[in-house]
Design an enzyme around this catalytic site. Structure first.
Site, mmCIF file in Angstrom:
data_model
loop_
_atom_site.group_PDB
_atom_site.id
_atom_site.type_symbol
_atom_site.label_atom_id
_atom_site.label_comp_id
_atom_site.label_asym_id
_atom_site.label_seq_id
_atom_site.Cartn_x
_atom_site.Cartn_y
_atom_site.Cartn_z
ATOM 1 N N ASP A 132 2.387 48.092 50.108
ATOM 2 C CA ASP A 132 1.009 47.941 49.634
ATOM 3 C C ASP A 132 0.388 49.328 49.632
ATOM 4 O OD1 ASP A 132 -1.907 46.964 49.524
ATOM 5 O OD2 ASP A 132 -0.879 45.043 49.766
ATOM 6 N N ASP A 168 2.569 52.053 46.071
ATOM 7 C CA ASP A 168 1.635 51.880 44.956
ATOM 8 C C ASP A 168 2.490 51.432 43.776
ATOM 9 O OD1 ASP A 168 0.090 52.107 42.672
ATOM 10 O OD2 ASP A 168 -0.925 53.928 43.335
ATOM 11 N N TYR A 216 -7.414 41.126 32.616
ATOM 12 C CA TYR A 216 -6.634 40.415 33.637
ATOM 13 C C TYR A 216 -5.738 39.367 32.970
ATOM 14 C CZ TYR A 216 -5.613 37.712 37.890
ATOM 15 O OH TYR A 216 -4.980 37.062 38.929
ATOM 16 N N LYS A 237 -1.621 39.282 32.840
ATOM 17 C CA LYS A 237 -0.862 38.177 33.424
ATOM 18 C C LYS A 237 -0.028 37.453 32.358
ATOM 19 C CE LYS A 237 -2.066 38.613 37.762
ATOM 20 N NZ LYS A 237 -1.070 38.986 38.768
#
Ligand code: NAD
Length: 251
Positions: free
Chosen positions: A37, A63, A157, A161
């Site tokens: 993370d 990252d 977003y 996705k």
């Protein structure tokens, strides 16, 4: 016997939320886990929790937009645990919805970089290691936004996705020959910091939940159960498909 006995797994975005729950459950199910993370303090806490419970997991700074970080994370799994069998591309970000004229190109690029390019890079570095291990399972965390409910979604977003959904299918088709399976999970509203920050206005949250037939947010364990199934050999004949876990929102 655990469902992941003898497996080595790498999970992105594992410092909190769904990713942290996946790391903990995978260890309980017998896997050796590397998780990464950008929230290093939170990641170190999750690692300490897992070790305190007697499990084996290693936190690395990852990252997902960085090729060097992905290369390092895969190397860590292979050098520490000898191989890589499972990748969960879980890291993701969302941004507040604004009228399209106000959305900047930089904001669009950032969402695409974390949510879509991050999945590509993880896959790129995991596949050679999985081939070496004789096969593997990749689980990509998309969203119901990547399938539908488009009236209410933030465009960048949703597009990122959707890219994850189709990239999953292409990966599954092209790497079945390597005995690598690849599937996507599509959560509806799940009670994590992402959802709470995106819907801090209780009225907005109520409206959102009004579109969920089961009438509530999901909890991380309900996503982890699906991710665990797809990662494990229970799903040995499942590839290129999508598992929607959304309380009926897309129905
Ligand atoms: P979360 O915000 O709690 O967790 C996301 C994690 O990703 C965080 O730990 C964050 O630090 C990490 N992350 C962000 N940018 C990163 C980067 N560049 N590199 C590495 N890590 C990074 O949210 P969550 O709900 O646990 O989200 C997990 C996944 O589920 C995401 O892909 C998200 O888009 C997806 N999802 C969530 C919901 C929901 O309602 N919570 C719904 C559908 C899909």
């Amino acid at each position: 016997m655990g469902k992941l006995d003898g497996k080595v797994a790498l999970i992105s975005g594992g410092a909190r939320g769904q990713g942290a729950a996946e790391a903990k459950t995978f260890v309980q199910e017998g896997a050796q886990v590397v998780f990464g993370d950008i929230l290093d303090d939170a990641g170190a806490h999750v690692e300490a929790d897992i070790r305190a419970a007697g499990g084996e997991a290693v936190y690395v700074h990852l990252d997902v937009t960085s090729e060097a970080d992905w290369r390092g994370a895969v190397q860590e799994a292979v050098s520490r645990f000898g191989k890589l069998n499972i990748l969960v591309n879980n890291a993701g970000i969302i941004i507040p919805r604004v009228p399209i004229e106000e959305r900047t190109g930089d904001e669009w690029d950032r969402v695409m970089a974390v949510n879509a390019k991050g999945v590509f890079l993880g896959t790129k570095y995991a596949i050679p290691a999985m081939r070496q291990a004789g096969g593997g399972s990749i689980v990509n965390i998309s969203s119901i936004a990547g399938i539908g409910q488009s009236l209410h979604q933030e465009p960048a977003y949703a597009a990122s996705k959707g890219a994850v959904r189709i990239f999953t299918k292409v990966t599954a088709s092209q790497h079945a020959k390597d005995k690598i399976r690849c599937n996507s999970v599509h959560p509806g509203p799940i009670d994590t910091e992402m959802l709470r920050s995106a819907m801090s206005d209780p009225q907005v949250l109520d409206q959102r939940l009004g579109r969920v037939p089961l009438g509530r947010m999901g909890v991380v364990e309900e996503i982890v159960a699906g991710v665990l199934f797809l990662a494990s050999d229970d799903a040995s004949y499942v590839t290129g498909t999508e598992l929607v876990i959304d309380g009926g929102a897309l129905a």
